[in-house]
Design a protein around this motif. Structure first.
Motif, mmCIF file in Angstrom:
data_model
loop_
_atom_site.group_PDB
_atom_site.id
_atom_site.type_symbol
_atom_site.label_atom_id
_atom_site.label_comp_id
_atom_site.label_asym_id
_atom_site.label_seq_id
_atom_site.Cartn_x
_atom_site.Cartn_y
_atom_site.Cartn_z
ATOM 1 N N THR A 202 0.835 -1.198 0.000
ATOM 2 C CA THR A 202 0.000 0.000 0.000
ATOM 3 C C THR A 202 0.868 1.246 0.000
ATOM 4 O O THR A 202 2.054 1.203 0.356
ATOM 5 C CB THR A 202 -0.931 0.029 1.228
ATOM 6 N N GLN A 426 -4.190 0.980 -0.302
ATOM 7 C CA GLN A 426 -4.611 -0.179 -1.096
ATOM 8 C C GLN A 426 -4.956 -1.339 -0.144
ATOM 9 O O GLN A 426 -4.313 -2.383 -0.121
ATOM 10 C CB GLN A 426 -3.519 -0.555 -2.086
ATOM 11 N N ASP A 462 -9.972 1.602 -3.081
ATOM 12 C CA ASP A 462 -9.069 1.939 -1.976
ATOM 13 C C ASP A 462 -9.830 2.409 -0.742
ATOM 14 O O ASP A 462 -11.008 2.785 -0.820
ATOM 15 C CB ASP A 462 -8.081 3.023 -2.407
#
Length: 898
Positions: A202, A426, A462
């Motif tokens: 992420t 993410q 997201d």
């Protein structure tokens, strides 16, 4: 007993109902906390504020991670917040301390994914909805252990108002402010270089990256010229990224490279021609003065690429593996590729120089410790310029005060230089970004209560950065965006207590969101808190930062189990000076435990001797000098403690109370009170003075326990309810000065008895007379009452027939000189004492000679530091005093021995 004094309740000297002989925190603390919560003492009532009945005091708990457990930093933070909350509650304010937890997106998702991995599964095997449900199941079953640990510490939070950053109401607040900022152009989506964690998979914000000085390498590589010339040499710490180079940059004024600007060089290995560009960002003094430009994998290179319209080639995937280069390195991990690329360059003769090791700053993920990879990615950002300026202005113009003031500079350093904040992650666990994409490229933000777009629209996958929702914490937890009574009564909050290390993470974000999302009745932007009180970090006893790698971390719960929560709290508060780090060691917590036991034993002793809190004013004419002195000192401590707490000077307040309790109440007044109680005084008024002494003792202990309660709530409540018969100290009043005029004569009298008693005890110790053994003495004093008190405190008896003064002790007092004559003939081995004193005199005389020679040496005085000279002068003064004392002592011994 005939008495004109109203004694109040029967003091019943000799018995202490419902109080154990020794204090056992393990037996007291848990059941007492349960009684407090059952009674509802910690609940706040906004109606008392809205009606004007009480002033508000509100504080929100920095929400710990749902995955977390109580560590020593939490223990400090919570102790200080609880001290303030209990103090304000006792001071008559309507105190709200609002608890809760953060959903901790990355940390919590990682915990659950690790559990799935044990069964060979990933979140993708379950799909988003089912995986998120599994995380909720984990939260309900295993998360939030820290909440129970907060109870062990004694946190007086309003548990009925506990919040979680993924609560429905808080989710509405997140969606509301996101849409508002999106509509105002303060939230945007763009392709930028971001911090990427290959372990967590992420993006991260700047504040989630921890930089450390790591051993690496600096490799100088020659890029050739298409026409066979020398080309140019560049230096890099990340050799593998050269596969994505799209230019070489030099400074426009660098004479060495001016002839290359606008020409091309040949990128080794991939044999691609790339241009040489001139850019002011390049520092000619660094390395060779020429830098490789990899726009997709370096933030500075990205900006150079934008200025010169360079292509940005992404050469790594999300796992930081080389991809898309068309070379044999595709598929390699970045660190494996670093070695392989360097070896290939060496084989081609392209390596000009290597510096190994080369120490340089490397970013690491604050959660996984993976090395951060700068990566070009499309993400969501907050445009912070106007928000950060507003946050800075609010402190500059005094709407919010940072305490201590010197830490405001750290705050301004951040808000004045803040970059746009990457807020998309993410992940699947968290607040999903409320933006939908249409089939024709449309984009729409959806607010709470609004229907998402119809068929063909998809929501952004997201979630928002955890700090986005926690930035709303001060007002979202109180019902915002609704106009709730809680919000009206308790917002803005009174104070935020937190460590200076979280100033950037959280404080700035709350300031930005509070000023943007809330406003006063007249529409002015509203700060989320009036004061930011910053404390330091807790370090080990040697001042080193605690870390698992050093093996010097501590588990506060173990110390609570061993010594009690009060002991840990008092140690932490006593070491907490504003904005400064503090050290802690187990022996200090043990010492605080002894203080709590001393407080218990002293109060129990006082109760056994009839201490009682009077329900009528004390009669001034019946107060002894000792009574008036301790009452004056209590008034002074009340004012001092109140002022120090108002200034967040926790260490000074705790230290002052410690010494007042131990050095003055326990060591002196209790002993003087014993003299007054057991003095067998006869005559008119004796019975009334006895009752008054017990009342003063009760009054002082009542006040002392009140002053100490915010710091050590368990032991003080246990003692106070026994002393007073009242319900609980939690809801008792904070003490106020009595208003009595200060009595300097009483203070002088006590100072004299302290000096006189201390000198007598010193002589007794010098004479090796056991403290418990009575010793005949003749005392002449300049002030009435000193002789009787000194006799009682030091176990001196009246001289009998055959009294022979072997020691004569003059003691200088404020009121004159007292003379004490002691008869030690029955307890002293004169020959042995003469031998000991002679030996001590020889040592003291030698010290006088040594120090005198040094101070008489002009060369020494010219070269030695002032501090060293001063220390030797002090040694000389002490030695000369010892010589005089021992000489006189030997004279007395020899005369008394004849």
């Amino acid at each position: 007993m005939n008495s004109t004094v109203d004694q109040g309740p029967d003091p019943a000297p000799g018995s202490v109902p419902n109080l154990a002989k020794q204090y056992d925190p393990a037996a007291v603390e848990v059941p007492l906390y349960e009684r407090w919560t059952r009674a509802g003492y910690f609940k706040a009532d906004e109606q008392r504020v809205l009606s004007g009945e009480r002033r508000p005091f509100s504080i929100v708990l920095p929400p710990p991670n749902v995955t977390g457990s109580l560590h020593i930093g939490h223990a400090l933070d919570h102790t200080l917040m609880d001290v303030l909350t209990r103090w304000h509650r006792m001071s008559g304010d309507e105190a709200l301390w609002l608890p809760g937890m953060d959903h901790a997106g990355i940390a919590t998702q990682t915990v659950v994914e690790r559990q799935l991995a044990l069964d060979g599964k990933t979140r993708h095997d379950y799909g988003r909805d089912l995986f998120v449900q599994k995380v909720w199941d984990w939260k309900h079953e295993s998360g939030g252990a820290i909440l129970g640990q907060m109870k062990r510490l004694g946190d007086s939070v309003d548990w009925d108002r506990e919040r979680f950053t993924l609560d429905e109401g808080l989710s509405d607040a997140v969606q509301t402010i996101f849409k508002r900022m999106f509509d105002d152009g303060l939230i945007y989506r763009a392709e930028r270089i971001i911090n990427w964690c290959p372990g967590c998979l992420t993006a991260l914000s700047d504040i989630e990256v921890e930089h450390s000085d790591d051993d690496g390498e600096l490799v100088s590589i020659r890029y050739g010229s298409p026409d066979g010339g020398d080309g140019v040499v560049v230096a890099t710490t990340r050799v593998e990224t050269m596969l994505g180079d799209t230019a070489i940059a030099v400074h426009p004024d660098d004479e060495r490279y001016r002839h290359l600007i606008g020409r091309t060089v040949l990128l080794p290995i991939v044999d691609r021609e790339i241009p040489v560009v001139a850019d002011d960002h390049v520092e000619p003094q660094f390395g060779t003065g020429a830098v490789k430009v990899t726009p997709a994998h370096d933030p500075n290179d990205f900006e150079i690429g934008r200025r010169h319209d360079l292509p940005a080639l992404t050469i790594m995937n999300e796992a930081a593996e080389i991809t898309g280069t068309g070379t044999r390195f595709d598929g390699m991990d970045r660190f494996t590729a670093r070695i392989a690329v360097k070896e290939e360059l060496r084989a081609q003769g392209r390596i000009v120089a290597e510096k190994v090791p080369y120490v340089h700053a490397v970013g690491h993920c604050s959660r996984s410790d993976d090395v951060i990879e700068p990566r070009l990615s499309t993400q969501w950002f907050v445009r912070v310029e106007s928000l950060a300026k507003a946050a800075g202005d609010a402190v500059r113009d005094g709407r919010t005060t940072i305490h201590p003031p010197e830490l405001a500079a750290r705050y301004f350093d951040w808000v004045d230089n803040m970059h746009d904040w990457c807020i998309s992650r993410q992940l699947w666990w968290g607040h999903r970004i409320p933006v939908w994409y249409g089939p024709d490229g449309q984009m729409r933000a959806v607010g709470p209560g609004e229907e998402p777009p119809g068929e063909g629209w998809t929501q952004d996958p997201d979630v928002l950065d955890t700090w986005f929702s926690s930035g709303l914490w001060p007002f979202s937890t109180m019902g915002w965006p609704r106009e709730s009574d809680t919000l009206k009564a308790f917002y803005p909050t009174s104070v935020l207590v937190t460590g200076y290390d979280i100033l950037f993470f959280w404080v700035v974000r709350m300031m930005m969101f509070g000023l943007y999302g809330t406003s006063t009745d007249d529409g002015e932007p509203q700060v989320p808190f009036a004061t930011v009180a910053l404390h330091g970090l807790v370090r080990d006893q040697y001042g080193k930062k605690m870390s698992k790698s050093r093996g010097n971390t501590v588990d506060p719960l173990k110390w609570i189990d061993t010594y009690g929560a009060d002991a840990l709290r008092f140690t932490l508060a006593r070491g907490s000076n504003p904005g400064a780090d503090q050290a802690i060691a187990e022996e200090w917590v043990a010492g605080a435990g002894k203080f709590c036991s001393k407080l218990f034993n002293a109060t129990r002793f006082a109760l056994l001797n009839g201490a009682v809190v009077p329900d009528v004013p004390l009669i001034e004419s019946l107060l002894t000098p000792a009574d008036r002195w301790i009452l004056d000192r209590f008034d002074e401590m009340t004012v001092a403690t109140t002022d120090l707490l108002a200034d967040f000077q926790f260490a000074k307040a705790a230290e002052g109370l410690y010494h007042f309790a131990w050095d003055e109440v326990f060591d002196w007044y209790l002993e003087l009170a014993k003299v007054q109680i057991y003095g067998n005084e006869d005559g008119a008024g004796a019975a009334d003075r006895l009752v008054t002494t017990r009342q003063v003792l009760g009054t002082v202990l009542d006040g002392l326990l009140r002053l100490l309660h915010p710091f050590v709530p368990f032991v003080t409540d246990t003692l106070w309810t026994t002393l007073t018969g009242e319900e609980s100290l939690v809801i008792a009043d904070w003490p106020a000065p009595s208003g009595r005029p200060v009595d300097p004569a009483a203070a002088a009298w006590v100072a004299d008895i302290q000096v006189l008693s201390t000198e007598i005890r010193r002589v007794r110790a010098d004479q090796k007379v056991p403290p418990s053994r009575p010793l005949p003495a003749r005392i002449t004093v300049p002030t009435a009452g000193l002789d009787a008190a000194a006799r009682a405190l030091t176990r001196l008896t009246e001289p009998a027939d055959g009294f022979h003064a072997t020691v004569t002790l003059p003691v200088r007092l404020s009121s004159g000189t007292a003379t004490v004559e002691l008869d030690t003939s029955g307890v002293l081995d004169v020959a042995a004492e003469i031998a000991r004193a002679t030996k001590d005199l020889a040592a003291a005389s030698k010290e006088v000679g040594d120090c005198g020679r040094k101070l008489g040496n002009a060369d020494f005085l010219a070269k030695a530091p002032d501090a060293v000279v001063g220390k030797i002068r002090g040694r000389l003064d002490k030695a000369e005093q010892d010589v005089a004392r021992l000489t006189d002592r030997l004279r007395q011994l020899r005369e008394g021995g004849r």
